[in-house]
Design an enzyme around this catalytic site. Structure first.
Site, short mmCIF file in Angstrom:
data_model
loop_
_atom_site.label_atom_id
_atom_site.label_comp_id
_atom_site.label_asym_id
_atom_site.label_seq_id
_atom_site.Cartn_x
_atom_site.Cartn_y
_atom_site.Cartn_z
N HIS A 98 -27.23 26.63 11.81
CA HIS A 98 -27.88 27.41 12.86
C HIS A 98 -29.27 27.84 12.35
O HIS A 98 -29.39 28.84 11.63
CB HIS A 98 -27.05 28.65 13.22
N HIS A 108 -24.21 19.68 13.99
CA HIS A 108 -22.83 19.63 13.51
C HIS A 108 -22.56 18.25 12.92
O HIS A 108 -23.01 17.24 13.46
CB HIS A 108 -21.87 19.90 14.67
N ASN A 110 -19.11 16.19 10.96
CA ASN A 110 -17.76 16.21 10.40
C ASN A 110 -17.36 14.78 10.06
O ASN A 110 -17.58 13.87 10.86
CB ASN A 110 -16.75 16.80 11.40
N VAL A 111 -16.84 14.59 8.87
CA VAL A 111 -16.22 13.32 8.49
C VAL A 111 -14.89 13.65 7.84
O VAL A 111 -14.80 14.59 7.04
CB VAL A 111 -17.11 12.48 7.55
N HIS A 146 -30.76 9.47 17.91
CA HIS A 146 -29.82 8.46 18.39
C HIS A 146 -30.07 7.09 17.77
O HIS A 146 -29.11 6.32 17.58
CB HIS A 146 -29.88 8.39 19.92
N HIS A 176 -15.17 23.95 31.41
CA HIS A 176 -15.16 25.15 32.23
C HIS A 176 -16.56 25.52 32.73
O HIS A 176 -16.68 26.31 33.66
CB HIS A 176 -14.54 26.32 31.46
N GLY A 260 -4.72 27.15 8.30
CA GLY A 260 -5.90 27.06 7.46
C GLY A 260 -6.56 28.42 7.23
O GLY A 260 -6.15 29.43 7.81
#
Length: 303
Positions: A98, A108, A110-111, A146, A176, A260
């Site tokens: 951030h 973000h 994640n792997v 990209h 939502h 966790g």
């Protein structure tokens, strides 16, 4: 169980190290504080690193975890019900950054690697990706982001990038609100189609592409002057980030359901955020442009 589990763990630890070192250099002032932890409900643990109140990054969390358990939680078996009740191991690196300047996007990565079951009946897969959440849209940033994502996938098959891009657009969507979280990137899960060695190489390619995808955008935007108006909009849009992570994100749900460490799971949340009742941007403003043009799925790599 694949015999290269140790290789996956070694890579993920090195990825955390290299990303944290690069972010500290880019920030120039902030430093990561490391917190190692052991999972009390089950087995395994991890190391969480958080930078707070840096020169560039208001909050940056980069976590590694390797957890084990006797039974996969519901979030991990929603699309694979045949695995319900099986033991598991889960390894991964996850980060959310951030930045302070509203012109620098939140990001973000994640792997991860999963093994469910044991011995000859074990099932394994890779997952991961990265996505970008700008507060002010710049076409050049979207194209660079990209195209770097596409280049990470190209050595493994021409069909992967279109699939993973659409998967990202569909996944990081606040149902939502009927709004995209950002401009997308890559997302994949339950992936083992290339065999272990090539699937692992794909995960590494995605992990290694993160810094080349993100840092040039940071360097281009971090010194952009801004006022309280831009800061207020940043805090408002961060509210959407919080809503997605808590309501929809499978990774957050998996971490909490599997017992966790809550502090590590929720270190992705921003330090400051704001909600305003039924707020709408003024037509013709950059804030309206972000929501009307940049937060719509688009093939930026082909622009």
């Amino acid at each position: 169980m694949p015999t290269d589990l140790d290789a996956v763990r070694t890579y993920l630890l090195q990825l955390q190290d290299s990303i944290c070192a690069a972010l500290e250099r880019e920030d120039g002032d902030g430093h990561f504080q490391e917190d190692t932890w052991t999972r009390t409900d089950g087995g395994g643990g991890g190391r969480s690193r958080v930078m707070s109140a840096g020169n560039v990054f208001e909050k940056a969390g980069v976590g590694f975890s390797h957890v084990t358990g006797a039974s996969l939680p519901a979030s991990a078996t929603a699309t694979r019900p045949e695995l319900a009740g099986k033991s598991f191991q889960a390894l991964g690196v996850s980060l959310v950054l951030h930045p302070l300047n509203p012109y620098v996007p939140t990001v973000h990565l994640n792997v991860r690697f999963f093994i469910a079951g044991e011995g000859a009946d074990a099932v394994w897969w890779f997952g991961g990706g990265f996505d970008l959440t700008p507060y002010y849209g710049f076409t050049a940033d979207c194209i660079h982001w990209h195209r770097t994502a596409r280049a990470a996938c190209e050595p493994f098959g021409a069909d992967l990038h279109p699939r993973f891009k659409k998967w990202c657009d569909d996944y990081f969507f606040l149902k939502h609100r009927q709004e995209a979280r950002g401009i997308g990137g890559l997302f994949f899960d339950d992936f083992n189609a290339l065999g272990f060695a090539r699937s692992f190489a794909l995960m590494r390619s995605v992990g290694d592409a993160f810094l080349p995808a993100y840092l040039p955008i940071v360097q281009q935007r971090k010194a952009t002057p801004y006022s309280q108006r831009e800061r207020d909009f940043q805090l408002y849009r961060r509210g959407r980030y919080v809503e997605f992570n808590l309501v929809w994100d499978r990774g957050t749900h998996f971490g909490l359901q599997s017992g966790g460490r809550t502090e590590s799971i929720l270190m992705s949340l921003p330090p400051l955020v704001a909600w305003h009742y039924n707020w709408q941007p003024t037509l013709g403003t950059p804030e309206a442009q972000l929501m009307a043009e940049f937060l719509k799925p688009r093939n930026w790599a082909d622009v």
